[in-house]
Enzyme design. Structure first.
Site, PDB file in Angstrom:
ATOM      1  N   ASP A  29      43.085  40.075  28.372  1.00 32.81           N
ATOM      2  CA  ASP A  29      43.325  41.295  29.153  1.00 32.81           C
ATOM      3  C   ASP A  29      42.115  42.223  29.137  1.00 32.81           C
ATOM      4  O   ASP A  29      41.381  42.268  28.148  1.00 32.81           O
ATOM      5  CB  ASP A  29      44.546  42.016  28.567  1.00 32.81           C
ATOM      6  N   ASN A  77      50.847  37.445  38.836  1.00 31.01           N
ATOM      7  CA  ASN A  77      49.486  37.761  39.287  1.00 31.01           C
ATOM      8  C   ASN A  77      49.233  37.467  40.774  1.00 31.01           C
ATOM      9  O   ASN A  77      48.257  37.933  41.349  1.00 31.01           O
ATOM     10  CB  ASN A  77      48.434  37.034  38.442  1.00 31.01           C
TER      11      ASN A  77
HETATM   12  C1  FPP Z   1      44.106  40.323  32.926  1.00 31.74           C
HETATM   13  O1  FPP Z   1      43.172  41.375  32.955  1.00 31.74           O
HETATM   14  C2  FPP Z   1      43.399  39.101  33.222  1.00 31.74           C
HETATM   15  C3  FPP Z   1      43.762  38.225  34.185  1.00 31.74           C
HETATM   16  C4  FPP Z   1      44.930  38.427  35.064  1.00 31.74           C
HETATM   17  C5  FPP Z   1      42.961  37.023  34.447  1.00 31.74           C
HETATM   18  C6  FPP Z   1      42.463  36.310  33.230  1.00 31.74           C
HETATM   19  C7  FPP Z   1      41.495  35.309  33.663  1.00 31.74           C
HETATM   20  C8  FPP Z   1      40.292  35.096  33.088  1.00 31.74           C
HETATM   21  C9  FPP Z   1      39.820  35.769  31.868  1.00 31.74           C
HETATM   22  C10 FPP Z   1      39.404  34.056  33.659  1.00 31.74           C
HETATM   23  C11 FPP Z   1      39.725  32.779  32.944  1.00 31.74           C
HETATM   24  C12 FPP Z   1      38.929  31.710  33.451  1.00 31.74           C
HETATM   25  C13 FPP Z   1      39.160  30.420  33.166  1.00 31.74           C
HETATM   26  C14 FPP Z   1      38.171  29.465  33.632  1.00 31.74           C
HETATM   27  C15 FPP Z   1      40.341  29.957  32.410  1.00 31.74           C
HETATM   28  P1  FPP Z   1      43.279  42.474  34.092  1.00 31.74           P
HETATM   29  O2  FPP Z   1      42.543  41.998  35.272  1.00 31.74           O
HETATM   30  O3  FPP Z   1      44.717  42.787  34.346  1.00 31.74           O
HETATM   31  O4  FPP Z   1      42.536  43.672  33.432  1.00 31.74           O
HETATM   32  P2  FPP Z   1      42.911  45.216  33.539  1.00 31.74           P
HETATM   33  O5  FPP Z   1      44.236  45.383  32.823  1.00 31.74           O
HETATM   34  O6  FPP Z   1      41.792  45.877  32.824  1.00 31.74           O
HETATM   35  O7  FPP Z   1      42.973  45.563  34.993  1.00 31.74           O
END
Ligand code: FPP
Length: 249
Positions: A29, A77
């Site tokens: 996250d 998502n």
């Molecule tokens: C949540 O942070 C993260 C996600 C929904 C995506 C996670 C994906 C990755 C880290 C890429 C993984 C890649 C591979 C190749 C497996 P957020 O976007 O909700 O963050 P925020 O809460 O700060 O907005």
């Protein structure tokens, strides 16, 4: 669940002194906030997060973690803007291609957990090829949770049990914890001992709902793209200090 800052790590403990968890889960996250702080699009945060994922997966495998489950994309998502969803799908595809091309001698066994029906035929093929090529490897099992939701997983399991009952293959009294666990995506794997959530949020966010019944949560005040091997160590050390009682005394 308490926020666990790095400053709380006691400097004198090292990994060789502690019992490692067998199965670690990570809610990756904070990508969006990381990007926002830099005036970058959210997709740049996900790209940075994907780099961190590669680094931490490799590190976990090297230090002897047996199972690592990372939350890459939840069933919720899809509600994100299409451009962000597309960027994430590209990152997953790049990783799966890279894994087939460059990690042939790797010891990591890749599995995908979640509802696959939503993915494109190209992505499905990559998932299957990655699982196939790594099936007999002896190293760490890396579960990539994609289009994963704990509730959806339980509904799938319940439907399959109900179908067996309707077909006369299962009696209600036969249903116990093992029978349910065996119908989950993580069938055959131990439950997670430790779940790490960077970025400071105190939520489970539908991650491994059944499997995390007795997991220790370590919430860390660092955004996922900034997460380092030393943060992983700090979480392992914090885990080792916890007194797990599994409901006993
Ligand atoms: C949540 O942070 C993260 C996600 C929904 C995506 C996670 C994906 C990755 C880290 C890429 C993984 C890649 C591979 C190749 C497996 P957020 O976007 O909700 O963050 P925020 O809460 O700060 O907005």
């Amino acid at each position: 669940m308490a926020l666990f800052g790095k400053k709380q790590q006691s400097a004198e403990i090292s990994l060789k002194d502690i019992q490692l968890p067998e199965h670690v889960g990570i809610i990756m996250d904070g990508n969006g906030r990381w990007a926002k702080k830099r005036g970058l699009p959210r997709s740049a945060g996900h790209s940075a997060g994907a780099k961190t994922f590669r680094k931490i997966a490799r590190y976990a495998s090297n230090i002897g973690i047996k199972y690592l489950t990372v939350y890459a994309f939840s069933t919720e998502n899809w509600k994100r803007p299409q451009g962000e969803v597309d960027a994430l799908m590209r990152l997953f595809t790049d990783y799966m291609n890279e894994s087939l091309r460059d990690f042939r001698d790797d010891s990591i066994k890749l599995r995908f957990i979640g509802d696959r029906s939503a993915f494109s035929p190209g992505m499905l093929k990559l998932m299957e090829e990655n699982e196939e090529i790594s099936r007999d490897r002896e190293g760490m099992v890396l579960n990539l949770a994609m289009n994963y939701g704990g509730r959806a997983e339980l509904i799938t399991a319940m439907r399959s049990l109900a179908q067996d009952a309707a077909d006369g293959k299962l009696r209600p009294e036969d249903i116990d914890e093992k029978v349910v666990s065996d119908r989950l995506y993580t069938s055959g794997e131990p439950d997670p001992d430790l779940i790490i959530r960077p970025s400071g949020e105190n939520r489970t966010s539908n991650f491994l709902l059944w499997q995390s019944a007795y997991a220790e949560y370590v919430i860390m005040d660092v955004l996922w793209p900034d997460f380092k091997e030393s943060d992983f160590d700090a979480a392992l050390i914090e885990y080792a200090k916890r007194n797990r009682r599994f409901g006993g005394v």
